[in-house]
Design an enzyme around this catalytic site. Structure first.
Site, short mmCIF file in Angstrom:
data_model
loop_
_atom_site.label_atom_id
_atom_site.label_comp_id
_atom_site.label_asym_id
_atom_site.label_seq_id
_atom_site.Cartn_x
_atom_site.Cartn_y
_atom_site.Cartn_z
N GLN A 1 46.10 27.17 34.71
CA GLN A 1 46.17 28.19 35.71
C GLN A 1 45.20 27.51 37.05
OE1 GLN A 1 45.95 29.32 32.62
NE2 GLN A 1 46.91 31.21 32.74
N ASP B 1 39.66 40.61 33.53
CA ASP B 1 40.98 41.42 33.11
C ASP B 1 40.39 42.58 32.81
OD1 ASP B 1 41.31 38.25 32.91
OD2 ASP B 1 43.34 39.46 32.79
N ARG C 1 51.00 36.75 36.81
CA ARG C 1 49.96 36.81 35.77
C ARG C 1 48.69 37.14 36.90
NH1 ARG C 1 47.79 33.37 38.22
NH2 ARG C 1 45.94 34.14 37.35
N GLY C 2 47.62 37.30 36.38
CA GLY C 2 46.56 37.66 36.91
C GLY C 2 46.64 39.49 36.85
N ALA C 3 45.28 39.91 36.47
CA ALA C 3 45.19 41.23 36.24
C ALA C 3 45.89 41.93 37.52
CB ALA C 3 43.64 41.63 36.11
N ARG D 1 51.12 43.32 28.48
CA ARG D 1 49.91 42.46 28.05
C ARG D 1 48.82 43.49 27.73
NH1 ARG D 1 48.82 37.05 31.59
NH2 ARG D 1 47.70 36.55 29.60
N ASN E 1 37.70 37.97 30.59
CA ASN E 1 38.36 37.07 31.36
C ASN E 1 39.00 35.78 30.67
OD1 ASN E 1 39.06 36.59 34.37
ND2 ASN E 1 37.76 34.82 34.08
N LYS E 2 39.56 35.14 31.52
CA LYS E 2 40.24 33.99 30.81
C LYS E 2 39.46 33.01 29.94
CE LYS E 2 43.63 32.80 30.92
NZ LYS E 2 44.67 33.26 30.11
O1 MRU Z 1 46.55 34.69 31.60
P1 MRU Z 1 46.09 35.15 33.13
O2 MRU Z 1 46.52 33.94 33.78
O3 MRU Z 1 46.85 36.47 33.56
O4 MRU Z 1 44.74 35.16 33.27
C1 MRU Z 1 44.10 35.63 34.28
C2 MRU Z 1 42.79 35.60 34.36
O5 MRU Z 1 41.78 35.62 33.42
C3 MRU Z 1 42.07 35.83 35.89
O6 MRU Z 1 40.80 35.50 35.81
C4 MRU Z 1 42.00 37.48 35.98
O7 MRU Z 1 43.10 38.10 35.73
C5 MRU Z 1 41.55 37.90 37.30
S1 MRU Z 1 42.89 37.53 38.45
C6 MRU Z 1 42.19 38.10 39.86
#
Ligand code: MRU
Length: 357
Positions: free
Chosen positions: A208, A249, A62-64, A103, A259-260
């Site tokens: 997270q 994201d 996970r994470g962009a 996703r 973002n999250k």
């Molecule tokens: O659902 P996730 O855990 O993939 O969400 C991640 C985020 O929102 C992060 O802040 C974003 O992807 C940046 S990661 C460098």
């Protein structure tokens, strides 16, 4: 779908900044299973695209930027799988497409798959080389934005003492090809002995912040605490935070940033308190084809993630959970964006696209 093999491993001795959430290993993709951290550390071996899609959907990876890197290697997996199963070219492309769509919110996934795909006809080594280049470039970008972001925060706050920083979700080595975006800025400040305390928002519903960010910060010896997401605004308005730094994201052409979920509340509180709200993201997260936040597809995840906690139901049996995984912070609430190319001052009207020219 066959289940991917899992190998329990000792937590590597290397700093968390050097962890590789995504790594190609001979003929398969090796992922750190982020669903079981911080209590267990294990790798999963991904050998086909169905396993990869499942890993992306379940947030094993996970994470962009990290899902971007995983998606890039997904093209290689589709080629190997196609060879093994006797697939036509169309079947290989269909498998790549399923990875591309796993996703919807983080643009990095689509960008990285689309970058590798043209190398398909040049063969597996060319595809793997392009995917590896994406990983190398992301680590370099993270390190560069860490320096730019730290310099900017010091100048912008005008403080000479160590800073109290708030962050949301996880943006560290686990969320990227290595090092981290917002967490990379924090790592850089820490290296300069300029971090007093990091407030890591817990990040409901999948935690997270407490499971992953606190784990990375703990590992690095960076002073931190975890707070409930609902505590963030109060902590900011009480004057206990000097700046917030978050990842992204997808950043639309007008600066609106997905973002999250919960990031928007942090930005609103920072605007009210008059403290900087910095977004740290590589240029691969900037999507000038998306005009504004209204056009960003926000992933709606299973409501059960919200109405269950630790395996037990927390709401009455008939209550539905509402579970948008991301929110959009309007560009007007963002003080600045730091990428590997430098800092864009949104307050001064600089737009994300100018970093892509
Ligand atoms: O659902 P996730 O855990 O993939 O969400 C991640 C985020 O929102 C992060 O802040 C974003 O992807 C940046 S990661 C460098």
């Amino acid at each position: 779908m066959s289940q991917p093999a899992a190998t329990t491993a000792a937590i590597p001795a290397a700093a968390t900044a050097e962890l590789r959430a995504v790594e190609w290993s001979g003929d398969h993709l090796r992922l750190i299973d982020q669903t079981i951290l911080p209590h267990h550390f294990a790798y999963v071996e991904i050998r086909d695209t169905a396993q990869l899609v499942d890993a992306i959907v379940r947030l094993v990876v996970r994470g962009a930027p990290a899902i971007g890197a995983a998606g890039a290697y997904g093209v290689a997996l589709a080629m190997i799988e196609g060879e093994r199963e006797g697939w036509s070219r169309e079947q290989v492309l269909a498998a790549v497409h399923r990875v591309h769509e796993a996703r919807p919110t983080a643009v990095n996934l689509a960008v990285c798959v689309d970058r590798v795909l043209p190398h398909l006809d040049a063969g597996l080594p060319a595809v793997l080389a392009e995917a590896a280049a994406i990983q190398r470039e992301d680590i370099r970008a993270n390190k560069d934005m860490g320096v730019f972001g730290a310099d900017w925060l010091i100048a912008r706050t005008g403080l000479t003492r160590p800073l109290r920083i708030l962050t949301h979700c996880n943006t560290g080595a686990l969320a990227t090809a290595g090092w981290g975006t917002a967490l990379g800025v924090i790592r850089e400040l820490h290296a300069r002995q300029l971090v007093e305390l990091v407030y890591a928002d817990e990040t409901r519903p999948l935690l997270q912040g407490s499971r992953l960010t606190a784990w990375e910060l703990d590992y690095e010896g960076i002073a931190h605490c975890v707070q409930a997401d609902g505590a963030a605004a109060g902590t900011i308005l009480r004057g206990e935070v000097d700046a917030a730094v978050v990842g992204a994201d997808r950043i639309a052409a007008n600066g609106d940033t997905a973002n999250k979920v919960g990031t928007l509340g942090v930005a609103l509180a920072c605007a009210d308190a008059g403290i900087p709200f910095l977004v740290a993201a590589p240029t691969t997260t900037v999507d000038v084809a998306t005009a504004s936040g209204d056009d960003i597809h926000i992933e709606l995840r299973d409501g059960d993630e919200v109405v269950n906690y630790g395996g037990a139901r927390t709401a009455p049996p008939a209550t539905r959970g509402h579970n948008p995984a991301f929110d959009v912070t309007p560009g007007r609430l963002i003080t600045a964006l730091v990428t590997e190319r430098g800092v864009l001052d949104f307050g001064a009207g600089e737009l994300p696209g100018s970093h892509l020219a």
